[in-house]
Structures are given as structure tokens and as C-alpha cells.
Design a protein around this motif. Sequence first.
Motif, PDB file in Angstrom:
ATOM      1  N   SER A  54      34.126  26.813  37.670  1.00  0.00           N
ATOM      2  CA  SER A  54      35.552  26.468  37.736  1.00  0.00           C
ATOM      3  C   SER A  54      36.242  26.724  36.398  1.00  0.00           C
ATOM      4  O   SER A  54      37.363  27.239  36.352  1.00  0.00           O
ATOM      5  CB  SER A  54      35.730  24.991  38.082  1.00  0.00           C
ATOM      6  N   VAL A  55      35.559  26.376  35.328  1.00  0.00           N
ATOM      7  CA  VAL A  55      36.104  26.626  33.994  1.00  0.00           C
ATOM      8  C   VAL A  55      36.222  28.131  33.756  1.00  0.00           C
ATOM      9  O   VAL A  55      37.205  28.602  33.175  1.00  0.00           O
ATOM     10  CB  VAL A  55      35.235  25.947  32.912  1.00  0.00           C
ATOM     11  N   VAL A  56      35.246  28.883  34.220  1.00  0.00           N
ATOM     12  CA  VAL A  56      35.299  30.347  34.098  1.00  0.00           C
ATOM     13  C   VAL A  56      36.521  30.872  34.850  1.00  0.00           C
ATOM     14  O   VAL A  56      37.249  31.740  34.348  1.00  0.00           O
ATOM     15  CB  VAL A  56      33.997  30.994  34.617  1.00  0.00           C
ATOM     16  N   ARG A  57      36.765  30.354  36.048  1.00  0.00           N
ATOM     17  CA  ARG A  57      37.940  30.775  36.830  1.00  0.00           C
ATOM     18  C   ARG A  57      39.236  30.523  36.050  1.00  0.00           C
ATOM     19  O   ARG A  57      40.122  31.378  36.000  1.00  0.00           O
ATOM     20  CB  ARG A  57      37.996  30.037  38.168  1.00  0.00           C
ATOM     21  N   GLN A  58      39.348  29.343  35.452  1.00  0.00           N
ATOM     22  CA  GLN A  58      40.544  29.004  34.684  1.00  0.00           C
ATOM     23  C   GLN A  58      40.686  29.908  33.462  1.00  0.00           C
ATOM     24  O   GLN A  58      41.787  30.382  33.149  1.00  0.00           O
ATOM     25  CB  GLN A  58      40.487  27.541  34.235  1.00  0.00           C
ATOM     26  N   ILE A  76      34.539  36.991  40.366  1.00  0.00           N
ATOM     27  CA  ILE A  76      33.657  35.879  39.996  1.00  0.00           C
ATOM     28  C   ILE A  76      32.647  35.617  41.102  1.00  0.00           C
ATOM     29  O   ILE A  76      31.449  35.460  40.844  1.00  0.00           O
ATOM     30  CB  ILE A  76      34.477  34.617  39.673  1.00  0.00           C
ATOM     31  N   ASP A  77      33.114  35.573  42.347  1.00  0.00           N
ATOM     32  CA  ASP A  77      32.206  35.304  43.471  1.00  0.00           C
ATOM     33  C   ASP A  77      31.149  36.400  43.613  1.00  0.00           C
ATOM     34  O   ASP A  77      29.973  36.111  43.862  1.00  0.00           O
ATOM     35  CB  ASP A  77      32.999  35.156  44.769  1.00  0.00           C
ATOM     36  N   LEU A  94      27.712  31.811  32.156  1.00  0.00           N
ATOM     37  CA  LEU A  94      28.004  32.774  31.094  1.00  0.00           C
ATOM     38  C   LEU A  94      27.844  34.204  31.595  1.00  0.00           C
ATOM     39  O   LEU A  94      28.696  35.061  31.360  1.00  0.00           O
ATOM     40  CB  LEU A  94      27.078  32.531  29.898  1.00  0.00           C
ATOM     41  N   LEU A  95      26.755  34.455  32.317  1.00  0.00           N
ATOM     42  CA  LEU A  95      26.510  35.793  32.841  1.00  0.00           C
ATOM     43  C   LEU A  95      27.553  36.182  33.895  1.00  0.00           C
ATOM     44  O   LEU A  95      27.978  37.335  33.967  1.00  0.00           O
ATOM     45  CB  LEU A  95      25.098  35.881  33.421  1.00  0.00           C
ATOM     46  N   VAL A  96      27.967  35.221  34.697  1.00  0.00           N
ATOM     47  CA  VAL A  96      29.011  35.470  35.700  1.00  0.00           C
ATOM     48  C   VAL A  96      30.318  35.836  35.003  1.00  0.00           C
ATOM     49  O   VAL A  96      30.994  36.793  35.397  1.00  0.00           O
ATOM     50  CB  VAL A  96      29.201  34.231  36.617  1.00  0.00           C
ATOM     51  N   GLU A  97      30.662  35.092  33.960  1.00  0.00           N
ATOM     52  CA  GLU A  97      31.908  35.380  33.246  1.00  0.00           C
ATOM     53  C   GLU A  97      31.874  36.788  32.651  1.00  0.00           C
ATOM     54  O   GLU A  97      32.831  37.554  32.782  1.00  0.00           O
ATOM     55  CB  GLU A  97      32.144  34.352  32.146  1.00  0.00           C
ATOM     56  N   ARG A  98      30.777  37.146  32.023  1.00  0.00           N
ATOM     57  CA  ARG A  98      30.676  38.478  31.424  1.00  0.00           C
ATOM     58  C   ARG A  98      30.756  39.582  32.481  1.00  0.00           C
ATOM     59  O   ARG A  98      31.440  40.585  32.286  1.00  0.00           O
ATOM     60  CB  ARG A  98      29.378  38.606  30.639  1.00  0.00           C
ATOM     61  N   ALA A  99      30.064  39.394  33.603  1.00  0.00           N
ATOM     62  CA  ALA A  99      30.087  40.394  34.662  1.00  0.00           C
ATOM     63  C   ALA A  99      31.479  40.508  35.279  1.00  0.00           C
ATOM     64  O   ALA A  99      31.952  41.605  35.583  1.00  0.00           O
ATOM     65  CB  ALA A  99      29.052  40.062  35.735  1.00  0.00           C
ATOM     66  N   ALA A 100      32.143  39.373  35.457  1.00  0.00           N
ATOM     67  CA  ALA A 100      33.499  39.386  36.042  1.00  0.00           C
ATOM     68  C   ALA A 100      34.480  40.075  35.094  1.00  0.00           C
ATOM     69  O   ALA A 100      35.315  40.870  35.552  1.00  0.00           O
ATOM     70  CB  ALA A 100      33.940  37.951  36.361  1.00  0.00           C
TER      71      ALA A 100
END
Length: 108
Positions: A54-58, A76-77, A94-100
Motif C-alpha cells: 500500500s505504501v508502494v502504491r502511494q 504493481i500487481d 522493495l522488489l515490487v516497487e523496483r519492478a513497477a
Amino acid sequence: MQAADADAYVKPGQRRAPASTLRSPIYPAKPSAFTPQRDDNSKMNATTEDQHISVVRQRLARRFPTMDSGVINQAIDTAHHKFDGRPVRDFVPLLVERAAIRSLTDDT
């Protein structure tokens, strides 16, 4: 290495294992003896991971203010689902944020 040298590796208050169970004075005979036992408190649970996502989304919404939120959520999904079934979850947000971010900057 002498037996006296091996005792230098034993922590105070810790008993030294019998010589018959040692491969060397430092390492136990079974590698599983060195395998850390993880309890529920030491690994990221699903609630904590969801909170981090959720923080990554924001954060990504603030980073890409002109981009449609649906596109950001899709990136993100997609990145998040790549880690489904993986046993270690600690670094997934962290890895999701970088990939997104990579996905969103490649698309623009």
C-alpha cells in the motif's frame, strides 16, 4: 588446529560438542544444526506485506502524478504476482516497487 584452539571458538557459557560429532573443531557434523529456525515474528506476514505494498502504491502515485492510477496498480500487481509462492517474503515490497518503476518508465 589443536583442541585448545577449538575452545577459543566456544562462547562463554556454551558447552563444546563432543569431538565425535564434529567435522572440524568449528562446524557441527550436521549442516541442519546451523539452519536458523524462523518463527512467525521473524518473517514478514501477509498483513505487513500488504501494508508495505500500500505504501508502494502511494509512493508511486506521488512519483507519477500524471499517470492513471489503474496503470500504476496494474504494474504493481503484475510485479507482485511474480513473487507468488516464493518462501522468502521480506524483500518483496522493495522488489515490487523496483519492478513497477522499471515497467512504468519503460512504458512512457
